[in-house]
Design an enzyme around this catalytic site. Structure first.
Site, mmCIF file in Angstrom:
data_model
loop_
_atom_site.group_PDB
_atom_site.id
_atom_site.type_symbol
_atom_site.label_atom_id
_atom_site.label_comp_id
_atom_site.label_asym_id
_atom_site.label_seq_id
_atom_site.Cartn_x
_atom_site.Cartn_y
_atom_site.Cartn_z
ATOM 1 N N CYS A 68 0.818 -1.215 0.000
ATOM 2 C CA CYS A 68 0.000 0.000 0.000
ATOM 3 C C CYS A 68 0.849 1.261 0.000
ATOM 4 O O CYS A 68 0.415 2.315 -0.412
ATOM 5 C CB CYS A 68 -0.901 0.016 1.221
ATOM 6 S SG CYS A 68 -1.337 -1.609 1.804
HETATM 7 N N1 PMP Z 1 -3.905 -3.395 8.338
HETATM 8 C C1 PMP Z 1 -2.865 -4.181 8.073
HETATM 9 C C2 PMP Z 1 -2.018 -4.674 9.209
HETATM 10 C C3 PMP Z 1 -2.564 -4.542 6.747
HETATM 11 O O1 PMP Z 1 -1.520 -5.327 6.470
HETATM 12 C C4 PMP Z 1 -3.387 -4.056 5.704
HETATM 13 C C5 PMP Z 1 -3.061 -4.398 4.262
HETATM 14 N N2 PMP Z 1 -3.294 -5.743 3.969
HETATM 15 C C6 PMP Z 1 -4.474 -3.252 6.036
HETATM 16 C C7 PMP Z 1 -4.697 -2.929 7.357
HETATM 17 C C8 PMP Z 1 -5.388 -2.700 4.972
HETATM 18 O O2 PMP Z 1 -6.001 -3.713 4.273
HETATM 19 P P1 PMP Z 1 -6.873 -3.388 2.969
HETATM 20 O O3 PMP Z 1 -5.954 -2.745 1.992
HETATM 21 O O4 PMP Z 1 -7.339 -4.737 2.536
HETATM 22 O O5 PMP Z 1 -7.978 -2.508 3.382
#
Ligand code: PMP
Length: 379
Positions: A318
């Protein structure tokens, strides 16, 4: 070919796909007052029971969302907005996911004060410092259960003992890998993600302990007990429920199997000269190997590995768009160049002995070739 980037994205389990299929064609809106609506409603409530059971919660404490990012936003912003009359100070750990850090920054622009709890060189929250940061007007502390980038598992029970306000725990990376029991953790709010347990993307949940109040972020027709407006993604939620049911039955055996693969992979990689493990050597996720290769760049390692059919990541998928060194690696005290040479291998349900053997066969050559081209490497 080894796909070792489960932390960024996991395939949906075939059994989950099977469970979801009927609901792609099903017309029922769970709010409708007729038999098709009731069927959809029942399917959602059945999934809610399964997700609740996986974390030892009551189904009335589960709110479905669009994923971990939304759950984290709902927990941080929703809780702070609802409870601001009791104080305007919140604390988040320095290695939280960006969806928490950015939610905290949003609150800062809206009249709240935010402090970051520092971590030690292994990524464990420093309890004494956390304790000294917490004030009389602190209303919320957020500490993740495990870090997806360095694998470090926090001792949430110990943290709970020093936190005398609401505690939010992001369990995205730990769910299905280690025990997540909301009663043992003592958390008031817990973030859960479907894809991280081999369910579909676009679905997540927030556990909200009975009696804890949060404001909704998405306003609509009162779905999810008024905490998340909008017609529910029935197929997605059914898939999350099925994934939770499978995880509850299988996670212990799966974790044991992955732990063996993880240790073999880590040992092999650490045999490469000037290679170091990131994160805690023991208290780490059973599926995470995070290493740094001195003198070379994570991105070039990723591209070279991809040409050999190996996928991994340099850190949080991300944040990789920003080109900034990972805030997690900086928080554990790495220098810029050390952070940039880091690679995360994350294993999952379909990782095999062959995958590990293949990576260990290819990596020494890749690292050596890149080092030969590196101006930092003088031998
Ligand atoms: N929290 C953690 C610890 C993550 O690793 C992630 C990404 N997988 C997220 C939140 C956000 O997840 P998403 O992009 O699926 O909303």
């Amino acid at each position: 070919m080894p796909y070792l980037d489960y932390v960024a994205g996991a395939p949906v389990d075939e059994r989950v796909v099977e469970a979801m299929l009927p609901y792609f064609k099903h017309p029922g809106n769970p709010s409708s007052v007729h038999s098709k609506g009731f069927e959809a409603r029942n399917a959602i409530e059945d999934a809610r029971t399964k997700v609740a059971s996986l974390i030892n919660a009551d189904s009335s404490e589960i709110v479905f969302t669009s994923g971990a990012t939304e759950s984290n936003n709902l927990a941080i912003i929703g809780y702070a907005m609802r409870n601001k009359n009791r104080g305007k100070h919140i604390v988040v750990s320095a290695i939280e996911h960006i969806s928490i850090i950015n939610a905290a920054k949003f609150l800062m622009k809206n009249g709240f004060e935010v402090d970051y709890a520092p971590v030690d060189g292994h990524g464990k929250v420093k309890l004494n410092e956390l304790e000294s940061i917490i004030r009389d007007d602190t209303i919320l502390v957020s500490v993740q259960h495990a870090n997806p980038e360095i694998g470090t598992i926090q001792n949430i029970e110990e943290i709970r003992d020093v936190v005398d306000c609401a505690l939010h725990v992001d369990a995205t990376a730990s769910l299905g890998k280690i025990e997540v029991d909301v009663q043992k953790l003592g958390a008031d709010l817990v973030t859960l993600s479907s894809n991280d347990i081999y369910g579909p993307r676009g679905v997540g949940a927030l556990y909200i302990r009975k009696g804890v109040r949060v404001n909704p972020l998405i306003l609509g027709g009162g779905q999810e007990r008024g905490l998340r407006g909008g017609t529910e993604s029935v197929a997605g939620i059914v898939g999350f429920g099925k994934a939770a049911e499978i995880a509850e039955k299988e996670w212990r055996d799966e974790a044991e199997r992955l732990r063996v693969l993880r240790d073999r992979l880590a040992e092999g990689l650490l045999r490469i000269e000037d290679t170091f493990l990131n994160g805690h050597p023991e208290d780490r996720l059973p599926n995470n190997v995070s290493v740094r290769f001195s003198y070379i760049e994570g991105e070039s390692i990723l591209l070279s590995m991809d040409m050999e059919g190996i996928q991994a990541s340099t850190g949080s998928a991300c944040t990789s768009k920003t080109l900034q060194p990972s805030h997690v690696l900086m928080a554990i005290g790495l220098k810029h160049e050390e952070a940039h040479g880091s690679v995360v291998f994350s294993l999952g349900r379909w990782s095999s002995e062959e995958d590990v053997s293949y990576v260990l066969e290819k990596l020494p050559g890749i690292v050596e070739r890149l080092r030969m081209m590196s101006p930092l490497y003088m031998k």
